[in-house]
Each structure stands twice: as structure tokens, then as C-alpha cells.
Design a protein around this motif. Structure first.
Motif, short mmCIF file in Angstrom:
data_model
loop_
_atom_site.label_atom_id
_atom_site.label_comp_id
_atom_site.label_asym_id
_atom_site.label_seq_id
_atom_site.Cartn_x
_atom_site.Cartn_y
_atom_site.Cartn_z
N LEU A 40 0.77 -1.28 -0.09
CA LEU A 40 -0.08 -0.05 -0.02
C LEU A 40 0.87 1.18 -0.14
CD1 LEU A 40 -2.76 1.56 0.37
CD2 LEU A 40 -2.47 1.29 2.81
N LEU A 41 1.81 1.37 0.85
CA LEU A 41 2.86 2.27 0.93
C LEU A 41 3.43 2.51 -0.49
CD1 LEU A 41 4.59 2.51 4.37
CD2 LEU A 41 3.39 4.47 3.13
N GLN A 42 3.78 1.46 -1.05
CA GLN A 42 4.50 1.44 -2.35
C GLN A 42 3.50 2.36 -3.42
OE1 GLN A 42 5.74 -2.31 -3.25
NE2 GLN A 42 7.41 -2.32 -1.88
N ARG A 43 2.22 1.82 -3.46
CA ARG A 43 1.58 2.20 -4.32
C ARG A 43 1.10 4.07 -4.20
NH1 ARG A 43 -0.84 -2.46 -3.44
NH2 ARG A 43 -2.50 -1.71 -2.05
N LEU A 44 1.00 4.24 -2.74
CA LEU A 44 0.71 5.59 -2.44
C LEU A 44 1.81 6.62 -2.99
CD1 LEU A 44 -0.88 5.27 1.17
CD2 LEU A 44 -2.11 5.42 -1.10
N ARG A 45 3.08 6.10 -2.64
CA ARG A 45 4.10 6.85 -2.91
C ARG A 45 4.53 7.25 -4.62
NH1 ARG A 45 7.68 3.31 1.39
NH2 ARG A 45 7.71 4.91 3.00
N ALA A 46 4.12 6.11 -5.17
CA ALA A 46 4.13 6.10 -6.49
C ALA A 46 3.13 6.99 -7.19
CB ALA A 46 3.86 4.40 -7.26
N TYR A 47 2.23 6.93 -6.83
CA TYR A 47 0.97 7.92 -7.23
C TYR A 47 1.34 9.55 -6.97
CZ TYR A 47 -3.48 10.40 -7.62
OH TYR A 47 -4.69 11.30 -8.09
N SER A 48 1.87 9.82 -5.72
CA SER A 48 2.45 11.11 -5.50
C SER A 48 3.66 11.41 -6.37
CB SER A 48 2.73 10.92 -3.82
OG SER A 48 1.52 10.82 -3.28
N ARG A 49 4.67 10.38 -6.57
CA ARG A 49 5.44 10.85 -7.47
C ARG A 49 4.88 11.24 -8.97
NH1 ARG A 49 7.86 5.80 -5.23
NH2 ARG A 49 9.17 6.47 -3.56
N ALA A 50 3.77 10.52 -9.49
CA ALA A 50 3.35 10.74 -10.75
C ALA A 50 2.79 12.32 -10.73
CB ALA A 50 2.23 9.89 -11.18
N ILE A 51 2.44 13.03 -9.69
CA ILE A 51 1.72 14.19 -9.46
C ILE A 51 2.56 15.18 -8.54
CG2 ILE A 51 -0.44 13.80 -10.48
CD1 ILE A 51 -1.58 13.64 -7.53
#
Length: 259
Positions: A202-213
Motif C-alpha cells: 500500500l505504501l509503495q502504491r501511495l508513494r508511486a501515485y504521489s511521484r506521478a503528481i
């Protein structure tokens, strides 16, 4: 290009305006002041409700009964109590994984949006024609995705407000605090919604989304639907959330119950 559904968009704010501007076919845009006659047409075509959470009651009051089954709710937060109250629990729902930084700006895709409900396939066809990645899922899977998006909005909104920074800067400067906060919110979500999500992925996905925006700046808003829901659910299930409560106090958030 596949046949695209006729779309009505209720609300011309950041999200509604951006979807209307980028729609591959003309969309009927309903604003607070005008365009309501578009809802008087025959039932069966999706109506994307793009008003903010606080405007849901006023918007719904103007939707003819025959068109209510066509409503598609794209708001973030825990909408279930409100939907059940109005008999809309079987409505189409969407979790939009893109950002619109300001009114009039273009959509900035950040991940795969998630749809469920009777108009999900039609909406997916429309969104894919705008090159927006989207997935149609069953209601149970949507609940898990909803919790994930709820944690992202609540955690990054609070950290952006507390530290006066963007979501990218949260990752750069406050990642340990982010991890502690996410673990607390996840524990509450698991207990309240009966959803199982593994913390590390979950943390990996949340970080990835934030890196995209990375330039997006969140804030604490829609209290009873987001952070306030976590506060109430933590109390109900006797779950300690010291990081969440401390950050809320430090950010100057009024934690009094709101209707």
C-alpha cells in the motif's frame, strides 16, 4: 474508436470542467446556474456528479427521480452513509486517479482510475478515449480501492497542510511520518470496513501515485468524509492514532464534529 456514451457532467469546477474540456465527444455540462434541462432527457446515459462533497445535497435535490439511477459519484471519501440515506447505494462510483491543479488546467494522469456499478463500462470507454487509464471492478474490490484512495487523500492532505508543501516534498522530507500515519489510518480502515490491505505494498502504491503528481498540494477538507471519518471510526473501534491526532492539532484543524 468505439461508440461513446452521451455524457452529462453535473458541476463545472476543476474536475467537471476538465472532463468536459477533454471529452472526445461534446458533453452536456450542468452548472449551478444553467444546463439543468439536460437532466430532463430519457434515462439510461451516465450523469457524472462532479460537485464537491458539500454540494451533494443541493445537487441531488435538482435531479429528477428518473435520472437518479444514472448518477456517477466521483467524490473522494466515505460516501456510503450518505448514499444509503438517499437510496443510492447501488450507484456507479469512481475513484479518479488524476489531478487537476486548478480550474481550467488540463488533467494530469497519475494512476489507474477505478470504476464500479451499472454505468462503469460506459464510463470506462469514455475515459479510455481520453487516454486515461481505468479499471472496472466488482463492488467489494472497489471498497478496498476506496480505502486506499481515502488514506492517500487523508494522509497527504494533512501532511501537505501541516508542513506547507507538495506531495512530492512530503516524500522527500517527511517519509517516516507518512509511513507512521498510513499505518494508523490503515488499522482504522481495516476495523471499520473489514478490508484487508497489506501495509508495505500500500505504501509503495501511495508513494508511486504521489511521484506521478509531485507538485500537487493537498489539504484537510471534506472533514466528515475523510480525516474526520478516521477520527470517529478510531474512537468507535478503540484504536489509538497518536500520529494522526498530533498532526491534526499541529495543522490547526478544528476537530469538532461537523454535520
Amino acid at each position: 474508436m468505439p461508440d461513446l456514451p452521451r455524457i452529462t457532467i453535473l458541476g463545472a469546477g476543476r474536475v467537471g470542467g476538465a472532463l468536459a474540456a477533454q471529452s472526445p465527444i461534446p458533453a452536456d455540462l450542468v452548472t449551478r446556474e444553467a444546463g439543468w434541462e439536460a437532466l430532463d432527457g430519457p434515462a439510461g446515459a451516465p450523469v457524472v456528479v462532479a460537485v464537491d462533497n458539500a454540494g451533494l445535497d443541493a445537487a441531488l435535490a435538482r435531479v429528477p427521480a428518473a435520472r437518479r439511477p444514472d448518477l456517477v459519484f466521483v467524490q473522494n471519501g466515505v460516501l456510503e452513509p450518505w448514499l444509503f440515506e438517499h437510496g443510492l447505494q447501488d450507484s456507479t462510483r469512481a475513484l479518479l486517479y488524476f489531478a487537476v491543479p486548478r480550474r481550467g488546467a488540463a488533467i494530469e494522469p497519475g494512476g489507474t482510475s477505478v470504476l464500479t456499478g451499472p454505468h462503469a463500462e460506459a464510463l470506462a470507454t469514455w475515459m479510455r478515449a481520453m487516454d486515461l487509464p481505468v479499471e472496472v471492478v466488482a463492488r467489494e474490490a472497489f471498497t478496498a480501492a476506496m480505502l486506499e484512495k481515502l488514506i492517500w487523500n487523508s494522509a497527504f492532505g494533512l501532511l501537505c497542510q501541516r508542513f506547507d508543501c507538495s506531495v512530492g516534498e512530503v516524500l522527500e522530507r517527511h517519509d517516516e511520518t507518512l509511513a507512521a500515519l498510513v499505518h494508523e489510518l490503515l488499522a482504522v480502515g481495516r476495523a471499520a470496513l473489514g478490508v484487508e490491505l497489506a501495509a508495505a505494498p500500500l505504501l509503495q502504491r501511495l508513494r508511486a501515485y504521489s511521484r506521478a503528481i509531485p507538485t500537487y498540494r493537498g489539504a484537510v477538507k471534506d472533514w466528515r468524509w475523510r480525516n474526520g471519518w478516521f477520527v470517529a471510526a478510531a474512537a468507535e473501534h478503540a484504536i489509538a492514532t497518536p500520529t494522526h491526532l498530533a498532526l491534526l492539532r499541529e495543522a490547526g484543524v478544528d476537530m469538532a464534529p461537523k454535520t
